[in-house]
Scaffold this active site. Structure first.
Site, PDB file in Angstrom:
ATOM      1  N   TRP A 121      34.324  36.658  41.591  1.00 45.82           N
ATOM      2  CA  TRP A 121      33.135  35.945  41.132  1.00 45.82           C
ATOM      3  C   TRP A 121      33.035  34.531  41.679  1.00 45.82           C
ATOM      4  O   TRP A 121      31.998  33.893  41.533  1.00 45.82           O
ATOM      5  CB  TRP A 121      33.123  35.886  39.596  1.00 45.82           C
ATOM      6  CG  TRP A 121      34.433  35.401  39.027  1.00 45.82           C
ATOM      7  CD1 TRP A 121      35.449  36.199  38.564  1.00 45.82           C
ATOM      8  CD2 TRP A 121      34.903  34.047  38.934  1.00 45.82           C
ATOM      9  NE1 TRP A 121      36.518  35.412  38.182  1.00 45.82           N
ATOM     10  CE2 TRP A 121      36.206  34.082  38.395  1.00 45.82           C
ATOM     11  CE3 TRP A 121      34.354  32.804  39.243  1.00 45.82           C
ATOM     12  CZ2 TRP A 121      36.968  32.938  38.173  1.00 45.82           C
ATOM     13  CZ3 TRP A 121      35.107  31.654  39.022  1.00 45.82           C
ATOM     14  CH2 TRP A 121      36.395  31.733  38.483  1.00 45.82           C
ATOM     15  N   ASN A 122      34.096  33.982  42.290  1.00 40.25           N
ATOM     16  CA  ASN A 122      34.054  32.540  42.584  1.00 40.25           C
ATOM     17  C   ASN A 122      33.154  32.184  43.773  1.00 40.25           C
ATOM     18  O   ASN A 122      32.606  31.091  43.823  1.00 40.25           O
ATOM     19  CB  ASN A 122      35.458  31.942  42.723  1.00 40.25           C
ATOM     20  CG  ASN A 122      36.275  32.582  43.808  1.00 40.25           C
ATOM     21  OD1 ASN A 122      35.909  33.636  44.331  1.00 40.25           O
ATOM     22  ND2 ASN A 122      37.382  31.972  44.155  1.00 40.25           N
ATOM     23  N   CYS A 143      40.711  30.103  45.606  1.00 41.42           N
ATOM     24  CA  CYS A 143      42.109  30.490  45.803  1.00 41.42           C
ATOM     25  C   CYS A 143      42.819  29.574  46.795  1.00 41.42           C
ATOM     26  O   CYS A 143      44.029  29.655  46.944  1.00 41.42           O
ATOM     27  CB  CYS A 143      42.198  31.948  46.223  1.00 41.42           C
ATOM     28  SG  CYS A 143      41.066  32.329  47.542  1.00 41.42           S
ATOM     29  N   GLU A 150      43.234  39.843  49.930  1.00 41.31           N
ATOM     30  CA  GLU A 150      43.214  38.374  49.901  1.00 41.31           C
ATOM     31  C   GLU A 150      43.388  38.000  48.440  1.00 41.31           C
ATOM     32  O   GLU A 150      42.461  38.108  47.641  1.00 41.31           O
ATOM     33  CB  GLU A 150      41.881  37.892  50.498  1.00 41.31           C
ATOM     34  CG  GLU A 150      41.957  36.482  51.014  1.00 41.31           C
ATOM     35  CD  GLU A 150      41.563  35.482  49.958  1.00 41.31           C
ATOM     36  OE1 GLU A 150      42.470  35.026  49.224  1.00 41.31           O
ATOM     37  OE2 GLU A 150      40.371  35.171  49.866  1.00 41.31           O
ATOM     38  N   LEU A 151      44.620  37.605  48.089  1.00 35.13           N
ATOM     39  CA  LEU A 151      44.983  37.533  46.668  1.00 35.13           C
ATOM     40  C   LEU A 151      45.161  36.081  46.216  1.00 35.13           C
ATOM     41  O   LEU A 151      44.726  35.166  46.881  1.00 35.13           O
ATOM     42  CB  LEU A 151      46.248  38.363  46.445  1.00 35.13           C
ATOM     43  CG  LEU A 151      46.144  39.805  46.989  1.00 35.13           C
ATOM     44  CD1 LEU A 151      47.448  40.559  46.808  1.00 35.13           C
ATOM     45  CD2 LEU A 151      44.994  40.553  46.341  1.00 35.13           C
ATOM     46  N   LYS A 182      31.624  46.909  45.400  1.00 36.11           N
ATOM     47  CA  LYS A 182      31.461  46.561  43.981  1.00 36.11           C
ATOM     48  C   LYS A 182      31.758  45.077  43.792  1.00 36.11           C
ATOM     49  O   LYS A 182      32.889  44.638  44.012  1.00 36.11           O
ATOM     50  CB  LYS A 182      32.405  47.376  43.094  1.00 36.11           C
ATOM     51  CG  LYS A 182      32.075  47.197  41.620  1.00 36.11           C
ATOM     52  CD  LYS A 182      33.216  47.468  40.689  1.00 36.11           C
ATOM     53  CE  LYS A 182      34.231  46.373  40.643  1.00 36.11           C
ATOM     54  NZ  LYS A 182      33.738  45.086  40.093  1.00 36.11           N
ATOM     55  N   PRO A 183      30.748  44.303  43.397  1.00 31.24           N
ATOM     56  CA  PRO A 183      30.989  42.878  43.154  1.00 31.24           C
ATOM     57  C   PRO A 183      31.626  42.670  41.780  1.00 31.24           C
ATOM     58  O   PRO A 183      31.681  43.594  40.965  1.00 31.24           O
ATOM     59  CB  PRO A 183      29.583  42.286  43.189  1.00 31.24           C
ATOM     60  CG  PRO A 183      28.703  43.399  42.699  1.00 31.24           C
ATOM     61  CD  PRO A 183      29.350  44.689  43.130  1.00 31.24           C
ATOM     62  N   ALA A 184      32.067  41.448  41.517  1.00 34.54           N
ATOM     63  CA  ALA A 184      32.647  41.123  40.213  1.00 34.54           C
ATOM     64  C   ALA A 184      31.589  41.255  39.122  1.00 34.54           C
ATOM     65  O   ALA A 184      30.405  41.002  39.355  1.00 34.54           O
ATOM     66  CB  ALA A 184      33.182  39.702  40.240  1.00 34.54           C
ATOM     67  N   GLY A 211      40.831  38.987  45.198  1.00 31.52           N
ATOM     68  CA  GLY A 211      40.978  38.867  43.748  1.00 31.52           C
ATOM     69  C   GLY A 211      42.418  38.563  43.399  1.00 31.52           C
ATOM     70  O   GLY A 211      43.167  38.009  44.217  1.00 31.52           O
ATOM     71  N   SER A 212      42.814  38.959  42.199  1.00 30.17           N
ATOM     72  CA  SER A 212      44.141  38.591  41.713  1.00 30.17           C
ATOM     73  C   SER A 212      45.236  39.456  42.344  1.00 30.17           C
ATOM     74  O   SER A 212      44.997  40.590  42.764  1.00 30.17           O
ATOM     75  CB  SER A 212      44.185  38.724  40.193  1.00 30.17           C
ATOM     76  OG  SER A 212      43.944  40.060  39.838  1.00 30.17           O
TER      77      SER A 212
HETATM   78  P1  ADP Z   1      39.748  37.548  38.456  1.00 30.24           P
HETATM   79  O1  ADP Z   1      40.967  37.346  37.608  1.00 30.24           O
HETATM   80  O2  ADP Z   1      39.431  36.417  39.334  1.00 30.24           O
HETATM   81  O3  ADP Z   1      38.569  38.092  37.715  1.00 30.24           O
HETATM   82  P2  ADP Z   1      40.380  40.164  39.387  1.00 30.24           P
HETATM   83  O4  ADP Z   1      41.412  40.552  40.390  1.00 30.24           O
HETATM   84  O5  ADP Z   1      40.646  40.550  37.985  1.00 30.24           O
HETATM   85  O6  ADP Z   1      40.184  38.614  39.542  1.00 30.24           O
HETATM   86  O7  ADP Z   1      38.966  40.734  39.811  1.00 30.24           O
HETATM   87  C1  ADP Z   1      38.500  40.784  41.136  1.00 30.24           C
HETATM   88  C2  ADP Z   1      37.670  42.035  41.341  1.00 30.24           C
HETATM   89  O8  ADP Z   1      38.471  43.171  41.045  1.00 30.24           O
HETATM   90  C3  ADP Z   1      36.441  42.147  40.427  1.00 30.24           C
HETATM   91  O9  ADP Z   1      35.414  42.790  41.155  1.00 30.24           O
HETATM   92  C4  ADP Z   1      36.931  43.058  39.310  1.00 30.24           C
HETATM   93  O10 ADP Z   1      35.913  43.788  38.677  1.00 30.24           O
HETATM   94  C5  ADP Z   1      37.838  43.996  40.073  1.00 30.24           C
HETATM   95  N1  ADP Z   1      38.885  44.601  39.247  1.00 30.24           N
HETATM   96  C6  ADP Z   1      39.631  44.022  38.284  1.00 30.24           C
HETATM   97  N2  ADP Z   1      40.507  44.895  37.759  1.00 30.24           N
HETATM   98  C7  ADP Z   1      40.323  46.071  38.421  1.00 30.24           C
HETATM   99  C8  ADP Z   1      40.931  47.373  38.346  1.00 30.24           C
HETATM  100  N3  ADP Z   1      41.918  47.639  37.525  1.00 30.24           N
HETATM  101  N4  ADP Z   1      40.462  48.322  39.182  1.00 30.24           N
HETATM  102  C9  ADP Z   1      39.483  48.049  40.052  1.00 30.24           C
HETATM  103  N5  ADP Z   1      38.871  46.877  40.171  1.00 30.24           N
HETATM  104  C10 ADP Z   1      39.277  45.883  39.365  1.00 30.24           C
END
Ligand code: ADP
Length: 490
Positions: A158-159, A294, A260-261, A182-184, A238-239
């Protein structure tokens, strides 16, 4: 003439599959809210596995045709997409600010930044060279050609609601791959607007498909792509925890991954640094997007000889930052994305204070502005036993760690499982060479806080993931190399 859209024309609430806007198959929706106020902006499709599957089906049907287009045809479409993004910069910037909360100037800046990747990959599309391998045997020719890997699944955070998805979709389309994305859940609207503009630019039906899902439904939806052998690549920002999960869960179908974590970026200021440049560089890199990137410095190491002066200079500049909703033209820091984010920041600061940190400026929530605001903060006397040393705070908080020697600073900087960005300031040429080599990171800013560019390779090492986005390396992750060996020629 490149068409300009009104904000309400750009706000889409359905999935985009096979060239059509379609509601989620079960008809479910979830709310997208303005982080400044908590008000609902739109109710968007809350997808399920069936929608993910429909997107993959469309991408699979479209792949052979798209793969066989000429690179210059794909380049022309990407160029039109770029022009549309730029023509709609104001409106897209406003949409980013509305759903993500960053100040309008930053929203606008993100549009230009995201568009720069589309322009870059429009050009790179025509330069996907292979090799003719020097002959090893008479009567035998060997060649290496590059082919699009197939269907790419893009999952984004989302950032940077526009830039992150643009820099995944653009290289995928440039190489001839088709995309499911799939976006956040916090920021799906900008992604949908971007996809609408791609369609307007002439991306054929099925080549680019986007589905939205709530946090609860994201897991099952994305899992369908992870287990589908037709999806050949995952590109994720993402994370680290989710990145590792995606790698584990997709292992059965051996997909190529770009991850890219998270980061935990060190920023080192040596005694021999240009202190004003270091303060300016830190402000630029730390407070962009309210500290929610990040590559934001998370741990700032300052050498003992300049520690107090640096803290005072920085404190003064940080205290002057204007915190306000994105709609305020003077805003420099907006609200944090959600309650979870602002709670984490407060937890990190409280923990630091309990362990002996000293507030130079800030250190509190700004509840008078709304539920998600936190004051830009500088904490002196930071120590390794504090939470903010080990985890990314992802907010406007600068902890200042004191160090004596170069070796101590480098060891502390590398003492993390992460390795995305790192920064240091020094005017000593030999030190610059030593420290650049010693830092374990994918990106090193040397006397520079603004490192991102479409022309440079962006990515990390260790728990910050693998793969590179942007630059001439940015296409590699979307290609596979085919070796052609032709014999019986002599
Ligand atoms: P943040 O902590 O910054 O929200 P995330 O890694 O949780 O980072 O989320 C980044 C992306 O990954 C978002 O699009 C989120 O919907 C997706 N996401 C989070 N958890 C899962 C999961 N278990 N399976 C698939 N997609 C996921």
């Amino acid at each position: 003439m490149t068409r300009r859209f009104e904000l309400d024309e750009l706000i889409r609430s359905d999935n985009f599959i096979d060239g059509r806007w379609t509601p989620a198959s079960h008809g479910a929706r979830f709310a997208v809210t303005d982080p400044a106020t908590g008000n609902t902006i739109a109710q968007v499709a809350d997808s399920s596995e069936a929608d993910a599957r429909a997107a993959t089906d469309a991408a699979a049907r479209a792949f052979p045709g798209w793969r066989d287009t000429l690179p210059k045809e794909r380049a022309a479409i990407l160029r039109r997409w770029h022009d549309l993004i730029v023509a709609n910069q104001e409106t897209l910037g406003a949409l980013i600010s509305l759903e993500q909360g960053k100040p309008l100037a930053e929203g606008r800046g993100e549009v230009a930044y995201g568009a720069s990747y589309v322009a870059w990959f429009a050009e790179e599309a025509t330069r996907i060279y292979g090799d003719i391998i020097p002959q090893q045997q008479r009567g035998k020719r060997m060649m290496a050609v590059k082919e699009p890997i197939g269907i790419v699944a893009a999952i984004t955070p989302w950032n940077f609601p526009l830039a992150m998805i643009a820099r995944k979709i653009a290289p995928a389309l440039a190489t001839g791959c088709t995309v499911v994305a799939k976006p956040a859940e916090d920021t799906p609207l900008t992604a949908s607007a971007l996809v609408m503009l791609a369609h307007e630019a002439g991306v054929p039906a099925g080549v680019l498909n986007l589905i939205t899902a709530s946090r609860e439904h994201a897991v099952a939806t994305v899992a369908d792509w992870l287990h589908d052998a037709r999806v050949r690549k995952i590109t994720f920002t993402g994370s680290t925890a989710v990145g590792k999960y995606l790698a584990r869960e997709s292992a059965e179908t051996l997909k190529k991954l770009s991850l890219e974590l998270g980061g935990n970026a060190p920023f080192i200021v040596f005694d021999d640094a240009d202190l004003d440049a270091a303060v300016t560089g830190l402000l630029a890199s730390k407070f962009r997007n309210g500290g929610q990137t990040c590559v934001c410095p998370n741990r700032v190491y300052v050498q003992a000889g300049v520690y107090e002066r640096f803290a005072a200079l920085l404190g003064e500049r940080v205290a002057a930052l204007k915190v306000a909703p994105a709609t305020d033209p003077d805003a420099q820091i907006g609200p944090m994305i959600n309650t979870r984010a602002v709670d984490k920041i407060a937890r990190h600061v409280d923990d630091a204070l309990t362990h002996g940190a000293r507030i130079v400026t800030g250190g509190k929530r700004l509840t008078e502005l709304g539920p998600h605001y936190y004051a830009p903060t500088v904490l002196a006397d930071a120590k390794p036993n504090m939470l903010l040393n080990a985890e990314e705070t992802f907010g406007p908080v600068v902890p200042l760690f004191r160090f004596e020697s170069e070796a101590e600073a480098v060891a502390a900087a590398n003492n993390t499982s992460f390795g995305l960005a790192s920064y240091f300031y020094s005017e000593n040429a030999k030190r610059i060479d030593r420290v650049s080599q010693a830092l374990e990171a994918g990106i090193v800013g040397i006397n520079e806080g603004a490192v991102a560019s479409e022309a440079a390779p962006f990515g990390g090492v260790k728990d910050s993931g693998y793969g590179r986005e942007g630059s001439r390396y940015g296409l590699d992750d979307y290609l596979s190399i085919k070796y052609l060996c032709q014999g019986n020629l002599a």
